[in-house]
Motif scaffolding. Structure first.
Motif, mmCIF file in Angstrom:
data_model
loop_
_atom_site.group_PDB
_atom_site.id
_atom_site.type_symbol
_atom_site.label_atom_id
_atom_site.label_comp_id
_atom_site.label_asym_id
_atom_site.label_seq_id
_atom_site.Cartn_x
_atom_site.Cartn_y
_atom_site.Cartn_z
ATOM 1 N N UNK B 89 58.017 37.998 -34.936
ATOM 2 C CA UNK B 89 59.318 38.541 -35.117
ATOM 3 C C UNK B 89 60.084 38.722 -33.711
ATOM 4 N N UNK B 90 61.199 38.262 -33.741
ATOM 5 C CA UNK B 90 61.688 38.541 -32.201
ATOM 6 C C UNK B 90 62.204 40.028 -32.146
ATOM 7 N N UNK B 91 62.129 40.385 -30.752
ATOM 8 C CA UNK B 91 62.550 41.526 -30.540
ATOM 9 C C UNK B 91 64.038 41.563 -30.519
ATOM 10 N N UNK B 92 64.724 42.648 -30.825
ATOM 11 C CA UNK B 92 66.406 42.655 -30.750
ATOM 12 C C UNK B 92 66.849 42.589 -29.520
ATOM 13 N N UNK B 93 67.912 41.723 -29.452
ATOM 14 C CA UNK B 93 68.686 41.507 -27.771
ATOM 15 C C UNK B 93 69.083 42.866 -27.611
ATOM 16 N N UNK B 94 69.120 43.326 -26.254
ATOM 17 C CA UNK B 94 69.407 44.285 -25.595
ATOM 18 C C UNK B 94 70.926 44.200 -24.929
ATOM 19 N N UNK B 95 71.837 45.134 -25.456
ATOM 20 C CA UNK B 95 73.314 44.868 -24.738
ATOM 21 C C UNK B 95 73.541 46.062 -24.242
ATOM 22 N N UNK B 105 72.806 41.646 -20.885
ATOM 23 C CA UNK B 105 72.372 41.184 -22.149
ATOM 24 C C UNK B 105 70.871 40.546 -21.874
ATOM 25 N N UNK B 106 69.973 41.340 -22.418
ATOM 26 C CA UNK B 106 68.484 40.366 -22.270
ATOM 27 C C UNK B 106 68.040 40.333 -23.944
ATOM 28 N N UNK B 108 66.564 36.978 -26.587
ATOM 29 C CA UNK B 108 66.612 35.680 -26.824
ATOM 30 C C UNK B 108 67.937 35.219 -27.702
ATOM 31 N N UNK B 109 68.908 34.639 -27.233
ATOM 32 C CA UNK B 109 70.197 34.564 -27.931
ATOM 33 C C UNK B 109 70.975 33.448 -27.403
ATOM 34 N N UNK B 110 72.032 32.824 -28.092
ATOM 35 C CA UNK B 110 72.846 31.786 -27.726
ATOM 36 C C UNK B 110 74.388 32.432 -27.629
#
Lengths: 65, 150
Positions: B89-95, B105-106, B108-110
């Protein structure tokens, strides 16, 4: 609101418009307090919104359609 | 070759700096101000921390504006591999909405740019909120020159 934890998080830069964020993310203020938001968000990148960090359409008067 | 590119050395490694790639994600100086201090000239102090720590922080640069190499060829085997993709499970991206500043933004994202080009496997970036960046959609520090205050 439920956010799909398996979905890839994507930042879509809309032409002459905001940043559309979809997927699994959390919004925080400068002190790391959570900001409530919907499943997808539109974040202002023109600097003129009356509702930061969210888009309120102000970019139209600045950048046109 | 960009004349603004720089090299900084200690006994073990050389750190390469390419300012044209910098998007001001601020990872380097937030994590290791003893080495990376934008207020100093030169801004990189290779004596400020142990080599392993410098390597760890340089590896976090989201655009590889900062990169490192071993000085001595014998140490080449020690060069760490690319981090394996996380499983499960990926951690939510933090904005994080920086006051008078960008979106930090931290995770894993595109990111898909206005011209439709997709940047995959990003881990950290700063996105302009003030509308004045010369490097849209990324922050280039322009908000400071425009008294951005949202």
């Amino acid at each position: 609101m439920e956010k799909n934890e398996q979905e890839n998080t994507r930042f879509l830069i809309l032409e002459k418009g905001p940043i559309k964020v979809t997927g699994n993310f959390r919004l925080y203020d400068k002190d790391k307090n959570p900001i409530e938001s919907g499943k997808d968000v539109y974040l202002c990148r023109c600097g003129n919104t009356s509702n930061p960090p969210f888009c309120d359409g102000s970019h139209v008067s600045l950048w046109g359609r | 070759m960009d004349p603004n590119n720089r090299e900084y050395k200690n006994d073990e490694i050389t750190v390469f700096w390419r300012p044209s790639k910098c998007i001001h994600a601020t990872t380097c100086y937030r994590e290791l101000l003893e080495v990376f201090n934008p207020r100093e000239r030169p801004w990189v102090n290779m004596q400020g921390a142990p080599t392993e720590k410098i390597i760890e922080v340089v590896d976090k640069c989201p655009t590889r504006a900062l990169e490192w190499k071993w000085n001595s060829p014998e140490n080449k085997e020690k060069q760490p591999r690319e981090k394996e993709a996380a499983t499960g499970k990926e951690k939510p991206v933090s904005i994080q909405v920086m006051k008078s500043g960008p979106l930090l933004v931290e995770g894993k994202f595109s990111l898909i740019n206005e011209d439709g080009i997709e940047l995959r496997s990003l881990t950290m970036t700063s996105l302009c909120r003030c509308g004045h960046s010369g490097n849209m959609p990324f922050c280039d520090g322009s908000h400071a020159k425009h008294n951005f205050d949202l």
